[in-house]
Each structure stands twice: as structure tokens, then as C-alpha cells.
Design an enzyme around this catalytic site. Sequence first.
Site, PDB file in Angstrom:
ATOM      1  N   TYR A 161       0.841  -1.203   0.000  1.00  0.00           N
ATOM      2  CA  TYR A 161       0.000   0.000   0.000  1.00  0.00           C
ATOM      3  C   TYR A 161       0.875   1.252   0.000  1.00  0.00           C
ATOM      4  O   TYR A 161       0.959   1.946  -0.985  1.00  0.00           O
ATOM      5  CB  TYR A 161      -0.957  -0.010   1.198  1.00  0.00           C
ATOM      6  CG  TYR A 161      -1.927   1.148   1.174  1.00  0.00           C
ATOM      7  CD1 TYR A 161      -3.021   1.138   0.322  1.00  0.00           C
ATOM      8  CD2 TYR A 161      -1.738   2.269   1.991  1.00  0.00           C
ATOM      9  CE1 TYR A 161      -3.910   2.204   0.270  1.00  0.00           C
ATOM     10  CE2 TYR A 161      -2.616   3.341   1.958  1.00  0.00           C
ATOM     11  CZ  TYR A 161      -3.702   3.300   1.097  1.00  0.00           C
ATOM     12  OH  TYR A 161      -4.568   4.358   1.047  1.00  0.00           O
ATOM     13  N   SER A 242      -6.513   1.214  -4.591  1.00  0.00           N
ATOM     14  CA  SER A 242      -6.565   2.631  -4.280  1.00  0.00           C
ATOM     15  C   SER A 242      -5.157   3.225  -4.411  1.00  0.00           C
ATOM     16  O   SER A 242      -4.573   3.156  -5.493  1.00  0.00           O
ATOM     17  CB  SER A 242      -7.145   2.836  -2.874  1.00  0.00           C
ATOM     18  OG  SER A 242      -7.494   4.172  -2.664  1.00  0.00           O
ATOM     19  N   ASP A 325     -17.838   4.322  -7.661  1.00  0.00           N
ATOM     20  CA  ASP A 325     -16.738   4.693  -6.769  1.00  0.00           C
ATOM     21  C   ASP A 325     -16.659   6.214  -6.666  1.00  0.00           C
ATOM     22  O   ASP A 325     -16.307   6.891  -7.630  1.00  0.00           O
ATOM     23  CB  ASP A 325     -15.421   4.123  -7.294  1.00  0.00           C
ATOM     24  CG  ASP A 325     -14.277   4.250  -6.291  1.00  0.00           C
ATOM     25  OD1 ASP A 325     -14.386   5.071  -5.364  1.00  0.00           O
ATOM     26  OD2 ASP A 325     -13.279   3.519  -6.442  1.00  0.00           O
ATOM     27  N   HIS A 358     -16.095   2.435  -3.378  1.00  0.00           N
ATOM     28  CA  HIS A 358     -14.649   2.181  -3.410  1.00  0.00           C
ATOM     29  C   HIS A 358     -14.307   0.822  -2.807  1.00  0.00           C
ATOM     30  O   HIS A 358     -13.371   0.160  -3.244  1.00  0.00           O
ATOM     31  CB  HIS A 358     -13.949   3.297  -2.628  1.00  0.00           C
ATOM     32  CG  HIS A 358     -12.476   3.350  -2.822  1.00  0.00           C
ATOM     33  ND1 HIS A 358     -11.891   3.514  -4.065  1.00  0.00           N
ATOM     34  CD2 HIS A 358     -11.446   3.283  -1.932  1.00  0.00           C
ATOM     35  CE1 HIS A 358     -10.578   3.544  -3.933  1.00  0.00           C
ATOM     36  NE2 HIS A 358     -10.280   3.399  -2.648  1.00  0.00           N
TER      37      HIS A 358
END
Length: 386
Positions: A161, A242, A325, A358
Site C-alpha cells: 500500500y 486505491s 466509486d 470504493h
Amino acid sequence: LYSLDLARWVETGAIGPVETLFEPAYRVSIAGIARTRDRLFVSLMDNVRGKVVVCERMDGNWSLKPVALPENGNVGISHAEQFGSSVSFSFTDFLTPSSIIWSDDNGETLATVKSQPARFDASPLISEQFEARSKDGTMIPYFVVRRRDQKGPVPTLLYGYGGFEVPLLPGYAGVRGKLWLEKGNAYVQACIRGGGEFGPAWHQAALKGNRQNGFDDFAAVAQDVVKRGIATASSLGIQGGSNGGLLTGVSLTQHPELFGAVIIEVPLLDMLRYAELPPGASWMAEYGDPSKPEDAKWLSAYSPYQHVDAAAAYPPVLLTTSTADDRVHPGHARKMAARLQEAGHARTLFFEETEGGHGGRGDRRPQAAQTAMKYVFLQRALTAKA
């Protein structure tokens, strides 16, 4: 963490002497404290692993020793009996469902008294922690979950991430265990800069113009996994969503030779226009402002959409997004899929969910179908190359 004599303070008004009971280190921080009648318990985050130490004061001095909890997990102090000696801890790791570990004698003897149900057979598996040296010399911790008797490279999923000061900690995932680990595959979780594993400085080291540090960290982990014989480059798949989708998108365009498959979920990918798509402008403190020439310079250096190369040998790619989203606009994934396909990269797949946001739909059945789709994609792309 400091210690002082409260009774002396009340009687005399003098605070001192003040003793230092525990001092945080570069990669060790205090997560919480609790006490029983005779002991003080301190929970720590030590190089992304939870630990607890028990402190006892005898003959005017403090002694500290670790509580014998499992390693490579996420630990918390659930309760401590202030007028007794019972204490309990919460624990989970990649192989252990969320559990309560109980002690009636200040942590001397421990017993698991409650646990969520196991979703896969973890008995043949082992969880380990390693470090990779990034491009600038920084050591990047990462976890590996695999079969204890692994003899050679296997299909391996690397997840990352690296943004917004969000830490990636050890945690149980029953679906991953059932659909990936039980098949003899390996899982790797990288704690790259940009996250919150070691506080604000770790985040700021990959902020704005320093973003490339996080991408270099992820590439270094991939290379280290191959060096250790856990996977080959062609049997190593990556996944991120993301901000993690930006990470895997950059990894695709900067280092296609390091990976055998790439999953890019609900991603940011056009970093020169991300602020024009709602709510992208709210993230300029993280990435920078593309309308400023100095910021646009570093954004354009890595923005995946602008770096698609028709001549590159890209591995199979799966891009996913959602029509609904409202966190990251679906235009990022749509444009990237179109550009990859137009550039002749036929092994580019695109999936768009029409409902949910999302985080996907709330209905478990389409969630299950999409999760299965991703693992089947990885299995097919990586198995023949392991």
C-alpha cells in the site's frame, strides 16, 4: 514511559526522582499500557510485530521481561485486573484467527480461551519476517507466509500500500488462506515507506516528491523474494488497491520484468489529472499539485498512465474499478485499460462493478465471485511459470 513515587510526591511535593522505565527506539514504539495489582504491562510495536513486556518493581528497581506471546502477530492488552492478577491479550496473525489469550497469574501462564473459527488449514504453514535493502539503503521489512516444507519457487502474491500513514500489520484472512495458501502458494506483505509502520517520518519519506522511495521499496522486496528462492520473477504476482493501485500501476510500468502478473484495483493512475477528478484535489497534501510545475515534474516522472510503452513486455494485467466509486474516479482504471490495449498489450483484462463504492458491493455473493476471479487470474498467470 516514566516512573515516579506518587506517595512521596503527595507527601513532600517533590516529583523526583523520575526513572525512565521504557524508551522508544527507531522501530519500537509504545502502543498501550495496563496494570494489575502487582505488575505493569506495556504493549509494543516492534518492527511491525506486536509484543508485550511485563514490568515488576522489586527492591526499588524495575525489571522487564517479555510475555511469551506468539511472534509475528498483532497484539493488544484486552484487560488487566487492577485489584488482582488476571490479564488478557488480543492476538491475531496471518495464520491465527482473532483470539483472546488469558492469564490468571500476571502473564506467567497463558491459555487461548476464545477464538474466531479457523477458515483454512494453517498447520503446514509458517509466517516469517525478512528485510530487503531499498535503492537508497533503507531496510524494508516484509512478511512471508508459505508452506514450512517449501522446496523451490512457488506462485507468490506480493501485496503493498504505502500511503497516507496507513500501516500494514499482520492479520488473519480466511479467504486468502482458503483460495491461495492452501493451494501451496505463498503470500508476501511489504511494509514500504509512505505507510505508518514507523510513524510520521516513515510516511514523509515517501510523501510528494519522495514518492519514488516507496516504489523503490516495493521493487526491492520483489527482488529479495526472488533472491531467497520463494518465487521467480515470472511466478511473482502483485496486488494493490486505491493508493496501492497506484503502487502496482507504477510497478507495472517501471519494472515489468520483476513480475508475472499484476492486479490494479480501484487505482489512481493518471497523476497529472487526478486533482480534476473528484475528490482528487483533497489528496494534494499526499501527492502534490499537478498544476504547479515543480510538482508536475515529479508526478510526471512516475504517473503510470503517461508511461505505458508499446514496446514493453508487460505481464498479464487485471484492472478493476466500480462505476459508483466516489473515492477514486473509475476513469483512472478505464483510461489505463484502454491505453494498454491500444498499445497492443492483449493480456490486459478490465472489470467494472456497476454497484457499490470504493470498497465494493455489500452483497457477499458478488464479492465472492470477484475475489475468486482475482485468485483464478493469479493462479493461471503464475502457475505455469513457477
